[in-house]
Every structure is written in C-alpha cells, then in structure tokens.
Design an enzyme around this catalytic site. Sequence first.
Site, PDB file in Angstrom:
ATOM      1  N   GLU A  81       0.837  -1.206   0.000  1.00  0.00           N
ATOM      2  CA  GLU A  81       0.000   0.000   0.000  1.00  0.00           C
ATOM      3  C   GLU A  81       0.871   1.255   0.000  1.00  0.00           C
ATOM      4  O   GLU A  81       0.625   2.209  -0.743  1.00  0.00           O
ATOM      5  CB  GLU A  81      -0.915  -0.004   1.221  1.00  0.00           C
ATOM      6  CG  GLU A  81      -1.741   1.261   1.399  1.00  0.00           C
ATOM      7  CD  GLU A  81      -2.006   1.592   2.849  1.00  0.00           C
ATOM      8  OE1 GLU A  81      -1.706   2.735   3.253  1.00  0.00           O
ATOM      9  OE2 GLU A  81      -2.492   0.714   3.573  1.00  0.00           O
ATOM     10  N   HIS A  82       1.909   1.259   0.818  1.00  0.00           N
ATOM     11  CA  HIS A  82       2.831   2.394   0.852  1.00  0.00           C
ATOM     12  C   HIS A  82       3.556   2.558  -0.482  1.00  0.00           C
ATOM     13  O   HIS A  82       3.710   3.679  -0.988  1.00  0.00           O
ATOM     14  CB  HIS A  82       3.872   2.182   1.954  1.00  0.00           C
ATOM     15  CG  HIS A  82       3.400   2.543   3.320  1.00  0.00           C
ATOM     16  ND1 HIS A  82       4.020   3.478   4.109  1.00  0.00           N
ATOM     17  CD2 HIS A  82       2.356   2.086   4.057  1.00  0.00           C
ATOM     18  CE1 HIS A  82       3.403   3.588   5.266  1.00  0.00           C
ATOM     19  NE2 HIS A  82       2.387   2.734   5.263  1.00  0.00           N
ATOM     20  N   GLU A 158       6.090   3.379  11.819  1.00  0.00           N
ATOM     21  CA  GLU A 158       4.649   3.232  12.034  1.00  0.00           C
ATOM     22  C   GLU A 158       4.358   2.138  13.052  1.00  0.00           C
ATOM     23  O   GLU A 158       3.477   2.272  13.909  1.00  0.00           O
ATOM     24  CB  GLU A 158       3.952   2.928  10.703  1.00  0.00           C
ATOM     25  CG  GLU A 158       2.441   2.959  10.782  1.00  0.00           C
ATOM     26  CD  GLU A 158       1.779   2.782   9.427  1.00  0.00           C
ATOM     27  OE1 GLU A 158       0.532   2.676   9.406  1.00  0.00           O
ATOM     28  OE2 GLU A 158       2.483   2.742   8.400  1.00  0.00           O
TER      29      GLU A 158
END
Length: 458
Positions: A81-82, A158
């Site tokens: 996704e990143h 994160e």
Amino acid sequence: MGASHRPTARPSSEGRAVARTQTLLKGENGIGTVRKTTLPGGLRVVTETLPSVRSATFGIWAHVGSRDETPSLGGATHYLEHLLFKGTQKRTALDISSAIDAVGGEMNAFTAKEYTCYYARVLDTDLPLAIDVVCDMLTGSLIEAVDVDAERGVILEEIAMTEDDPGDVVHDLFARTMFGDSPLGRPVLGTVDTVNGLTRDRIARFYKKHYDPTHLIVAAAGNVDHNKVVRQVRAAFERAGALGEEEALPVGPRTGARTLRTAGRVDVLGRKTEQAHVILGMPGLARTDDRRWAMGVLNTALGGGMSSRLFQEIREKRGLAYSVYSYTSGFADCGLFGVYAGCRPSQVHDVLKICRDELDQIAEHGLDDGELHRAVGQLSGSTVLGLEDTGALMNRIGKSELCWGEQLSVDEMLRRIAAVTPDDVQAVARDVLGHRPSLSVIGPLKDKQTARLDEAVS
C-alpha cells in the site's frame, strides 16, 4: 447481506468480450442511483450518483488483505500500500501527491485484514484527474528496490508508533488471543522481523498476484456520470496494458474454512502505563450472518453510546473508566465481539466483574423495551449520518460489492434495523454472549492481580 448473482462480460458476435452494465439501485430522478459495469478482463466499476453535491470520491478496492499473507510475508499487503504511492512510469511520488494537492483534494489508502482501498476525494470537475492518478498508481507502480528500502524505515516507525499506544496494541493482542498464530491473529502492519525480511522481489510477486483486474473493484460516488467514469477507467487501464479483452470472471466475495477461535484464554502484556487496557470478548458473527442486524442493536445498547449499559454502569455511576465501549468485527467466515475499557490498574477486577455481569444479564434476559427503542433509533441515525459525505458512500458501495456481492439501499438497511425484535436480540445475545470469553490486558499489573484474571473468563 447475502451473495447475489454476479454478471460478467459476454462475448459479442465477433467473439470479443463486451462490457455489461446493470442498475443495482434506482434512486428518484437519478439521485442515489447505483450502477455497475463489468469490463472485459473482469474489472468492476460501481458508482452512486448524487447530482446535488459538488464533490466526488474515487476509489479502487483490492481483494487482498493481511489475511492473505503467509507468516513470512507478514505486513506485505500494508507495505505494498505504501509503495504504490512511490511512483509509476508516468509520475514520481511527488507528482502523485502534488497532482491531488494542487486541486485541493485529499488522497489516502488503508489496509485491512481482508481488503485494501486507495482513494481520492476531489471537486467533481477534477474527477478525471483523480481517476487517472489512482488508476496509474494501481496499474503502473514501479516498486523499485530503492523505494522498498526507504519505505521500510517509514513502516518500522509506524509499527513503533502503534506500539507506543497501548489502546491500539490491546486490539492486536486480542486478535492474537482469539485467533492465535493464524492470518486473522497476526497484525496488519506485520512485525519488525517480517518487515525487515521483505524484499523487493517478494513484494513485486505479491503485487502481480493480487492486483489483476479480477481482484479489483472501482467505486465512485458523488456528482459522477457512470458512463463517463467507465470510459475513463477503461482508458486508464488499457493505456497501462492492464485490461484484457477476453472474458474473465471477477473474484467473488471471500469464502473459506472457519478460523478456529479460543475460549477462556487470558493474555497479559506487562507495560509501565498509567492505565490498564482490557478487552473481554468472545466469538462474534460473520459479516454475512443474517443476525448481524440484531447484533448491531445489541452492541449499541450494551456499549455503543453514553446511554449504553456499560457506559452508565462503569463510567457514570462508578467513575471507574473514561473510555468504555463494545464493538463487533465481522469477517468472511467468523467474527469477534469485544468490550474495551481503560482504567486504573487497581480497578481492573472491578471493571471486569461489571462487564461480565452485564454480558450475563443480557444473555439471560435480553433488552427491555426502552433499551431496544433507543438502540434501534441510535443505530438508524448513525447509519444515515455516517453516509452524509461522498467518501462514506464510496466506501459503502465498494465494500458492499467486494464483501457481499450486492447493494442495499439506505431505506432497506433502516427497514432491517427497525425489524429487529426483543426475541431477535435475546436469541443472538444467548448465542454470542453465552460463549466463554477470553481476555487481553496491557498494563502494570502485579502478580497477584494477574493471577486473579482467570476469574473474569471462568
């Protein structure tokens, strides 16, 4: 919502597959009309038209989540996704972000256990730009080694940020408590070890496997024209060589063997925190279970607001916690029901006893008429108010197509909520709350306190 028929492209007289369009929900004067077109190659495009607004939200849903990862690929879905924001053959990472920023739009993505979504919200006049940018990201990502290495640090930060918030960590701990070392029990972000072990080649193979058109659903809501959206999406995918002309069956709603869940398990993670964070819960309902409407009413009455039983008993009457609520999570084949509370470590056993007493009370006696009426009204209102922007509408139609294979109108959802009876609530309460619970706790509990936790699940 049950699975419905799933139309696919049909061959034309010349042998090539052609698109097929359906009206799934017909609104008055076109307002709220939901249409779906299945393109050759299996790509689905679903739109909801609201001519009265000046915004539009465009999203692409991928039929892949952390549940699809092997243990060594933990975190690959979120990592990918990143990476899709890091650049394509047409755009650099800066080009992607600045294109949407320049028109005052917003763009983001999220990864869940069973799906991933990329979206942009813009003015209706800028919808073609949003379509081009998001489609380019999904079809033309370079996934270069230098970006994989650079983003690894971001993802590790994160993970560290999440670990610093025990209110978040306790939910991951509860998933592990209930599902063990299964895909549903592992964190969406992965772990430091699994993220460090992911290479460019492994992520690229994962991308190629899960991001073909049959696994994707395009959703757009707001002041949109369905046919224009279809043409623009088709052109974007064809330019990237990502849309075949041959007929292909889209991937249907997820099915599979039921994930095993535990009962009576206690997991404690010692942390030097000011509060203890606890989740007491048990197996819930799969998202396709017809009883989910009654479960929604039950959850609202038990821990869904300031008038709920748990809030009144634990916070208002006794002042034992600031945050206390109940929640449900539904997956394709199973679900979770949990009660969360954050309290002083010395009050953990008092809070857990009240939670267990309230669960047992509702399992035995259900809700009274006043509670049922308030819960139905609260759930109905929150359902409608939660759909007041184009982003929420895009989420609804995209997730409905991916998870259920059908669309329900707002009126139909309200009808099903209003149809819940006291007997429905009591039946689902006995079935769900009657299970022996499990417990996850994060906090600075002493050995004597930890030894007593089994009382809450006995």
